[in-house]
Design a protein around this motif. Structure first.
Motif, PDB file in Angstrom:
ATOM      1  N   ILE A 125       0.866  -1.178   0.000  1.00  0.00           N
ATOM      2  CA  ILE A 125       0.000   0.000   0.000  1.00  0.00           C
ATOM      3  C   ILE A 125       0.898   1.222   0.000  1.00  0.00           C
ATOM      4  CG2 ILE A 125      -1.704   1.333   1.301  1.00  0.00           C
ATOM      5  CD1 ILE A 125      -2.520  -1.413   2.609  1.00  0.00           C
ATOM      6  N   GLY A 126       0.634   2.130  -0.904  1.00  0.00           N
ATOM      7  CA  GLY A 126       1.358   3.391  -0.941  1.00  0.00           C
ATOM      8  C   GLY A 126       0.382   4.542  -0.790  1.00  0.00           C
ATOM      9  N   VAL A 127       0.808   5.580  -0.118  1.00  0.00           N
ATOM     10  CA  VAL A 127      -0.027   6.764   0.070  1.00  0.00           C
ATOM     11  C   VAL A 127       0.830   7.993  -0.193  1.00  0.00           C
ATOM     12  CG1 VAL A 127      -1.464   8.078   1.679  1.00  0.00           C
ATOM     13  CG2 VAL A 127      -1.398   5.573   1.822  1.00  0.00           C
ATOM     14  N   VAL A 128       0.308   8.889  -1.022  1.00  0.00           N
ATOM     15  CA  VAL A 128       0.940  10.184  -1.280  1.00  0.00           C
ATOM     16  C   VAL A 128      -0.138  11.226  -1.047  1.00  0.00           C
ATOM     17  CG1 VAL A 128       2.075  11.657  -2.973  1.00  0.00           C
ATOM     18  CG2 VAL A 128       2.537   9.187  -2.960  1.00  0.00           C
ATOM     19  N   THR A 129       0.104  12.086  -0.061  1.00  0.00           N
ATOM     20  CA  THR A 129      -0.946  13.034   0.321  1.00  0.00           C
ATOM     21  C   THR A 129      -0.364  14.365   0.767  1.00  0.00           C
ATOM     22  OG1 THR A 129      -2.984  13.252   1.619  1.00  0.00           O
ATOM     23  CG2 THR A 129      -1.092  12.230   2.730  1.00  0.00           C
ATOM     24  N   THR A 130      -1.239  15.348   0.860  1.00  0.00           N
ATOM     25  CA  THR A 130      -0.863  16.683   1.320  1.00  0.00           C
ATOM     26  C   THR A 130      -1.852  17.140   2.392  1.00  0.00           C
ATOM     27  OG1 THR A 130      -2.201  17.709  -0.435  1.00  0.00           O
ATOM     28  CG2 THR A 130       0.154  17.365  -0.897  1.00  0.00           C
ATOM     29  N   TYR A 169       3.177  17.931   4.834  1.00  0.00           N
ATOM     30  CA  TYR A 169       2.383  18.689   5.799  1.00  0.00           C
ATOM     31  C   TYR A 169       2.632  20.184   5.611  1.00  0.00           C
ATOM     32  CZ  TYR A 169       1.597  14.279   8.261  1.00  0.00           C
ATOM     33  OH  TYR A 169       1.203  13.002   8.586  1.00  0.00           O
ATOM     34  N   ASP A 170       1.728  20.989   6.189  1.00  0.00           N
ATOM     35  CA  ASP A 170       1.877  22.446   6.227  1.00  0.00           C
ATOM     36  C   ASP A 170       1.893  23.065   4.831  1.00  0.00           C
ATOM     37  OD1 ASP A 170       1.925  24.803   7.657  1.00  0.00           O
ATOM     38  OD2 ASP A 170       4.077  24.723   8.087  1.00  0.00           O
ATOM     39  N   MET A 171       1.033  22.549   3.951  1.00  0.00           N
ATOM     40  CA  MET A 171       0.933  23.089   2.593  1.00  0.00           C
ATOM     41  C   MET A 171       0.536  24.564   2.594  1.00  0.00           C
ATOM     42  SD  MET A 171       1.743  21.057   0.098  1.00  0.00           S
ATOM     43  CE  MET A 171       0.894  21.803  -1.279  1.00  0.00           C
ATOM     44  N   ASN A 172      -0.154  24.994   3.644  1.00  0.00           N
ATOM     45  CA  ASN A 172      -0.573  26.401   3.708  1.00  0.00           C
ATOM     46  C   ASN A 172       0.621  27.349   3.755  1.00  0.00           C
ATOM     47  OD1 ASN A 172      -3.213  25.539   3.690  1.00  0.00           O
ATOM     48  ND2 ASN A 172      -3.467  25.680   5.896  1.00  0.00           N
ATOM     49  N   ARG A 173       1.762  26.830   4.177  1.00  0.00           N
ATOM     50  CA  ARG A 173       2.976  27.651   4.207  1.00  0.00           C
ATOM     51  C   ARG A 173       4.097  27.028   3.371  1.00  0.00           C
ATOM     52  NH1 ARG A 173       3.138  28.751  10.610  1.00  0.00           N
ATOM     53  NH2 ARG A 173       2.619  26.556  10.544  1.00  0.00           N
ATOM     54  N   SER A 174       3.721  26.209   2.427  1.00  0.00           N
ATOM     55  CA  SER A 174       4.737  25.570   1.589  1.00  0.00           C
ATOM     56  C   SER A 174       5.356  26.593   0.639  1.00  0.00           C
ATOM     57  CB  SER A 174       4.126  24.419   0.784  1.00  0.00           C
ATOM     58  OG  SER A 174       3.241  24.914  -0.204  1.00  0.00           O
ATOM     59  N   THR A 175       6.496  26.232   0.096  1.00  0.00           N
ATOM     60  CA  THR A 175       7.202  27.077  -0.867  1.00  0.00           C
ATOM     61  C   THR A 175       7.453  26.246  -2.120  1.00  0.00           C
ATOM     62  OG1 THR A 175       9.402  26.381  -0.155  1.00  0.00           O
ATOM     63  CG2 THR A 175       8.401  28.245   1.046  1.00  0.00           C
ATOM     64  N   PRO A 176       7.824  26.884  -3.215  1.00  0.00           N
ATOM     65  CA  PRO A 176       8.187  26.091  -4.398  1.00  0.00           C
ATOM     66  C   PRO A 176       9.278  25.057  -4.075  1.00  0.00           C
ATOM     67  CG  PRO A 176       7.903  28.373  -5.030  1.00  0.00           C
ATOM     68  CD  PRO A 176       7.813  28.318  -3.521  1.00  0.00           C
ATOM     69  N   ASP A 177      10.211  25.417  -3.203  1.00  0.00           N
ATOM     70  CA  ASP A 177      11.284  24.486  -2.845  1.00  0.00           C
ATOM     71  C   ASP A 177      10.763  23.287  -2.052  1.00  0.00           C
ATOM     72  OD1 ASP A 177      13.161  26.039  -4.138  1.00  0.00           O
ATOM     73  OD2 ASP A 177      13.865  27.028  -2.305  1.00  0.00           O
ATOM     74  N   THR A 178       9.884  23.518  -1.078  1.00  0.00           N
ATOM     75  CA  THR A 178       9.371  22.382  -0.291  1.00  0.00           C
ATOM     76  C   THR A 178       8.492  21.490  -1.161  1.00  0.00           C
ATOM     77  OG1 THR A 178       7.406  23.553   0.551  1.00  0.00           O
ATOM     78  CG2 THR A 178       9.425  23.670   1.881  1.00  0.00           C
ATOM     79  N   ARG A 179       7.719  22.104  -2.053  1.00  0.00           N
ATOM     80  CA  ARG A 179       6.867  21.303  -2.937  1.00  0.00           C
ATOM     81  C   ARG A 179       7.710  20.471  -3.903  1.00  0.00           C
ATOM     82  NH1 ARG A 179       4.004  26.103  -2.536  1.00  0.00           N
ATOM     83  NH2 ARG A 179       4.630  26.822  -4.617  1.00  0.00           N
ATOM     84  N   GLN A 180       8.746  21.080  -4.482  1.00  0.00           N
ATOM     85  CA  GLN A 180       9.604  20.327  -5.404  1.00  0.00           C
ATOM     86  C   GLN A 180      10.362  19.218  -4.673  1.00  0.00           C
ATOM     87  OE1 GLN A 180       9.717  20.340  -8.808  1.00  0.00           O
ATOM     88  NE2 GLN A 180      10.868  18.472  -8.342  1.00  0.00           N
ATOM     89  N   ALA A 181      10.797  19.501  -3.462  1.00  0.00           N
ATOM     90  CA  ALA A 181      11.512  18.476  -2.684  1.00  0.00           C
ATOM     91  C   ALA A 181      10.603  17.278  -2.425  1.00  0.00           C
ATOM     92  CB  ALA A 181      12.014  19.066  -1.369  1.00  0.00           C
ATOM     93  N   PHE A 182       9.332  17.536  -2.179  1.00  0.00           N
ATOM     94  CA  PHE A 182       8.416  16.423  -1.928  1.00  0.00           C
ATOM     95  C   PHE A 182       8.160  15.631  -3.211  1.00  0.00           C
ATOM     96  CE2 PHE A 182       4.109  14.624  -1.051  1.00  0.00           C
ATOM     97  CZ  PHE A 182       4.503  13.742  -0.059  1.00  0.00           C
ATOM     98  N   VAL A 183       7.988  16.306  -4.346  1.00  0.00           N
ATOM     99  CA  VAL A 183       7.825  15.595  -5.619  1.00  0.00           C
ATOM    100  C   VAL A 183       9.049  14.716  -5.878  1.00  0.00           C
ATOM    101  CG1 VAL A 183       7.668  15.848  -8.135  1.00  0.00           C
ATOM    102  CG2 VAL A 183       6.268  17.291  -6.663  1.00  0.00           C
ATOM    103  N   THR A 184      10.232  15.256  -5.618  1.00  0.00           N
ATOM    104  CA  THR A 184      11.473  14.497  -5.812  1.00  0.00           C
ATOM    105  C   THR A 184      11.518  13.279  -4.899  1.00  0.00           C
ATOM    106  OG1 THR A 184      12.630  16.505  -6.498  1.00  0.00           O
ATOM    107  CG2 THR A 184      13.998  14.664  -5.734  1.00  0.00           C
ATOM    108  N   ARG A 185      11.082  13.441  -3.659  1.00  0.00           N
ATOM    109  CA  ARG A 185      11.046  12.316  -2.712  1.00  0.00           C
ATOM    110  C   ARG A 185      10.071  11.239  -3.186  1.00  0.00           C
ATOM    111  NH1 ARG A 185       8.424  12.386   3.197  1.00  0.00           N
ATOM    112  NH2 ARG A 185       8.948  10.274   3.806  1.00  0.00           N
ATOM    113  N   VAL A 186       8.892  11.679  -3.630  1.00  0.00           N
ATOM    114  CA  VAL A 186       7.880  10.729  -4.134  1.00  0.00           C
ATOM    115  C   VAL A 186       8.439   9.968  -5.333  1.00  0.00           C
ATOM    116  CG1 VAL A 186       5.631  10.602  -5.313  1.00  0.00           C
ATOM    117  CG2 VAL A 186       5.881  11.972  -3.222  1.00  0.00           C
TER     118      VAL A 186
END
Length: 193
Positions: A125-130, A169-186
């Motif tokens: 089972i895999g989960v990818v969420t925000t 977590y904390d998408m309300n205060r996410s940045t382009p860098d945190t979002r890209q880092a998460f895509v890279t991790r996924v």
């Protein structure tokens, strides 16, 4: 491995869509057979009707309204959910999928009044969420989506499936860098899945 990807977001240009692409592309590149189910794109009807509920325990006929989805679930060896957490829960579309497709005789059986998981075909089972909230706030409020995915979903596999839970977590205060880092991790996780 045959992987059913359940994607649930109404906006095909969303950050969730980018996460969905990363999952599908990396699973495919890793050699998995991907059954990509876009619940909004396919027009899935999440409403459990009165007739559906009345026939819920009729094992001979309860799957008929959602037979295609039942067949896809039973053919899968793994399942990956990609969705946003809204109001500390699933989007209604995804919740409706569980209500309508995870039926008696499909995901669980009743033996002496107790449930037993029947999706032993699901090994991973895999989960990818925000989350808009921070990890601390989600945890303080019990984090229902995480509990469902790491406990209830495992239970319907008779506790045979391992779980990979990835959350930004904390998408309300996410940045382009945190979002890209998460895509890279996924992408990294599912390229090795």
């Amino acid at each position: 491995m045959r992987v059913l990807v359940l994607y649930c977001h109404p906006n095909p240009e969303s950050y969730g869509a980018a996460l969905h692409r990363a999952v599908v592309e990396n699973l495919t590149a890793a050699g998995h057979v991907v059954d990509d189910c876009d619940l909004y794109g396919e027009g899935f009807d999440p409403v459990l009707s009165r007739a559906d509920r009345l026939g819920y325990h009729d094992l001979a006929a309860n799957t008929l309204p959602v037979q295609t989805h039942v067949d896809r679930l039973k053919a899968a060896e793994a399942i990956v959910l990609v969705f946003p957490v809204w109001n500390f829960g699933f989007p209604a579309m995804l919740k409706g999928y569980f209500d309508r497709v995870f039926l008696p005789g499909i995901s669980f059986g009743l033996v002496d009044g107790r449930t037993q998981g029947m999706l032993s075909n699901i090994r991973r089972i895999g989960v990818v969420t925000t989350y808009g909230a921070t990890w601390a706030k989600a945890t303080l409020l019990g984090n229902p989506p995480r509990k469902f995915c790491t406990r209830s979903l495992r239970a319907v596999t008779a506790f045979k499936a391992s779980v990979t839970y990835l959350a930004h977590y904390d998408m309300n205060r996410s940045t382009p860098d945190t979002r890209q880092a998460f895509v890279t991790r996924v992408a990294s996780v599912f390229s090795r899945w």
